[in-house]
Write a protein that holds these residues in place. Sequence first.
Motif, mmCIF file in Angstrom:
data_model
loop_
_atom_site.group_PDB
_atom_site.id
_atom_site.type_symbol
_atom_site.label_atom_id
_atom_site.label_comp_id
_atom_site.label_asym_id
_atom_site.label_seq_id
_atom_site.Cartn_x
_atom_site.Cartn_y
_atom_site.Cartn_z
ATOM 1 N N LEU A 180 0.826 -1.206 0.000
ATOM 2 C CA LEU A 180 0.000 0.000 0.000
ATOM 3 C C LEU A 180 0.860 1.255 0.000
ATOM 4 O O LEU A 180 0.525 2.252 -0.641
ATOM 5 N N ALA A 181 1.960 1.183 0.737
ATOM 6 C CA ALA A 181 2.818 2.364 0.834
ATOM 7 C C ALA A 181 3.584 2.606 -0.462
ATOM 8 O O ALA A 181 4.042 3.714 -0.700
ATOM 9 N N HIS A 182 3.717 1.579 -1.306
ATOM 10 C CA HIS A 182 4.542 1.712 -2.510
ATOM 11 C C HIS A 182 3.817 1.195 -3.750
ATOM 12 O O HIS A 182 4.218 0.190 -4.328
ATOM 13 N N PRO A 183 2.793 1.908 -4.165
ATOM 14 C CA PRO A 183 1.996 1.419 -5.295
ATOM 15 C C PRO A 183 2.793 1.316 -6.596
ATOM 16 O O PRO A 183 2.423 0.553 -7.483
ATOM 17 N N TYR A 281 -15.856 1.292 13.334
ATOM 18 C CA TYR A 281 -14.650 2.086 13.122
ATOM 19 C C TYR A 281 -14.547 2.535 11.672
ATOM 20 O O TYR A 281 -14.897 1.779 10.764
ATOM 21 N N PRO A 282 -14.032 3.737 11.470
ATOM 22 C CA PRO A 282 -13.878 4.206 10.092
ATOM 23 C C PRO A 282 -12.795 3.425 9.340
ATOM 24 O O PRO A 282 -11.929 2.794 9.956
ATOM 25 N N ILE A 283 -12.865 3.518 8.034
ATOM 26 C CA ILE A 283 -11.860 2.920 7.166
ATOM 27 C C ILE A 283 -11.116 4.078 6.509
ATOM 28 O O ILE A 283 -11.747 5.022 6.043
ATOM 29 N N CYS A 284 -9.803 4.003 6.466
ATOM 30 C CA CYS A 284 -9.103 5.072 5.765
ATOM 31 C C CYS A 284 -7.723 4.649 5.296
ATOM 32 O O CYS A 284 -7.153 3.671 5.788
ATOM 33 N N PHE A 285 -7.253 5.349 4.319
ATOM 34 C CA PHE A 285 -5.903 5.158 3.789
ATOM 35 C C PHE A 285 -5.318 6.555 3.682
ATOM 36 O O PHE A 285 -5.727 7.331 2.828
ATOM 37 N N LEU A 286 -4.435 6.897 4.585
ATOM 38 C CA LEU A 286 -3.961 8.278 4.627
ATOM 39 C C LEU A 286 -2.451 8.325 4.723
ATOM 40 O O LEU A 286 -1.838 7.541 5.444
ATOM 41 N N ARG A 287 -1.871 9.232 3.959
ATOM 42 C CA ARG A 287 -0.419 9.362 4.056
ATOM 43 C C ARG A 287 -0.005 10.786 4.386
ATOM 44 O O ARG A 287 -0.461 11.735 3.769
ATOM 45 N N PHE A 288 0.827 10.868 5.385
ATOM 46 C CA PHE A 288 1.426 12.145 5.757
ATOM 47 C C PHE A 288 2.811 12.191 5.147
ATOM 48 O O PHE A 288 3.552 11.202 5.196
#
Length: 628
Positions: A180-183, A281-288
């Motif tokens: 996920l971090a490296h598509p 619980y919410p679902i999310c994919f977030l990158r800082f």
Amino acid sequence: MPTIKQLSASVVNKIAAGEVIERPASVVKELLENSIDAGATRVDVRLEAGGRELIRVTDNGCGIAADELMLAVSNHATSKITSADDLFEVGTMGFRGEALASIAEVSRTLLRTRTPQSESGAELRVNGGVASEVQPAGCPVGTTIEVRDLFFNTPVRQRFLRTPQTEIGHATEAFVRIALAHPQVHCRLEHGQREVHDLPPTDDWRARIAALFGDELADSLIEVESVDPPISLKGFAANPQYSRANNRLQYLFLNGRNIRDRALQHALGEAYRGLLLTGRYPICFLRFDMPASLADVNVHPTKLEVRFQDGGRLYSQLLSTLRSKFLSSDLRAGPGGGGVSPTREEDEVASGPSEIVEWAKQQLTQRRFDGPESPTPAPRQASQPLVMHRLPGPFKPFPADGPTRFASADSSTAPVSRTQDAPAEMEATLEPEAQAPMVGSKALQLHNRYLVVETDHGMEIIDQHALHERILYEQIRAKVSAEGLETQSLLVPEPVDLTSEEAAAVIEHQPLLKKLGVAVEPFGGDTVLVSSYPAMLANLPPREVLGEIVERLVAADRLPEASDLLDELLHTVACKAAVKYGDRLTPDEITALLEHRHLTENHHHCPHGRPTALVFSCDDLDKQFKRI
Ligand code: ADP
Ligand code: MG
């Protein structure tokens, strides 16, 4: 007097290895991170027997020079940082220089690698920390690391390993986080003969999410973005119509590294406050993304936790970004914004699966006929089905000490003794309030939510949903206790897509699910086939039923009891079938609801433990009005 001795290097290394390498998933994570750091554009992971027998990671990255190979497997050797100051500017996934050494200490490891500059490759074997000589080897540019017989020399560690299914679940999760971090990296994962994931490279994060979690979820995601220099936040938050019973689908990334952060998770919960049901619980994919110096990644051996220089600022940024996005979105609409029909949870919350609702209504109206006529409502009838010894077979959904999660409500043992010992004439006196005659006539519905009722000694304000939910819960539970759990075979078994971790949990706990009347089999990939499930849930789609159970299985630290799981299902049914906060009730429905209250055990709390009513005595009121 015990004497103090210096530990041998081998023991020191094993202690260090224990910190970094806990299970096959840790090896997968460390090797994948190394491949990413090596600039690979393609990584193949192969596991056998849950990674216990073999973990092999092959990449097309920069390789390791033959003369550095020995160094790569020695402790505290890294190409990624040189000085302590660098620790605060880490731009790579690794930097501690201990993963390869740790892995090689507790397994039989083979490294085969070649740099683009070199004509041929080199290989090195390390057996439980003992390295052989570096040998020339023919291989393409890049690195292959093969880890066999993990923990063969640390039997205690080995005993802690769970079944291959569980281990593969964890390993897959480790793979997923990095993928996920490296598509932009082509990532493949195979377990035995099975291809678990083959993720083509992409610049579109949503496409990678879709490849991992399915189009339905990916399409429901709301894109969010905000910049508060030098911090940028980008990613997706799921429409609140989609939620989970645990927080496992909350993926947070910091500079390409998956992290866990309680404060940020809390901010997420806050952002969704009021949009999700309790316990969801919410679902999310977030990158800082931010300069590396603003976060310390060196606070945790597996680098999962980080310390931010200004955590409060991140918290506010996350919260305000999501909040303002939600405020400006039509959350009921689909991703296209075109008012697509609401899905899943939202749908059910709004209307409930129709047949269950019908049934529930019927239960209510039935009372109207045997209620008002008889001065003493039939309490025996209400408590009778709770008799526990009627339960067929060895499976007892409700052990005599009662479902533990209702510690606050009265124990369910009471109805048993009552049914067995209490003579009928006593029952009329058991609940004096049961005779309160003013039901219906003096009940008032407020704002389609609350019922206000006059009582002998004052008044009560009743939460209509909480009360109905409690009543239905007791009724369904009584039915199941009396008649056992009826299961229903599906004419056409239904395939249900799960995450790998969930699929693994389901297969591992097949026997437990069977006890709940849910028959499942593996169906290839992360799909399972549901062939039967409890008849009382006939109106919920199998995927939903399974979803509820599976989320519990995965979330639990220890295996839940069959009785707890069943209880959970009963709650689900009761909650979905009950009148909603916001439903207008007819006078008849109000009457029926209030009558039922007195026939129900524990009616003072809803199954979630919330009170169903607030009581105000005349004394209270008099005091408030300064009459006394
Ligand atoms: P770290 O990643 O913290 O530096 P590791 O023990 O994981 O420590 O790796 C040690 C070194 O081995 C790395 O710094 C890197 O130079 C080299 N290395 C490990 N794996 C690979 C790989 N797949 N490709 C290229 N070099 C690698
Ligand atoms: Mg590393």
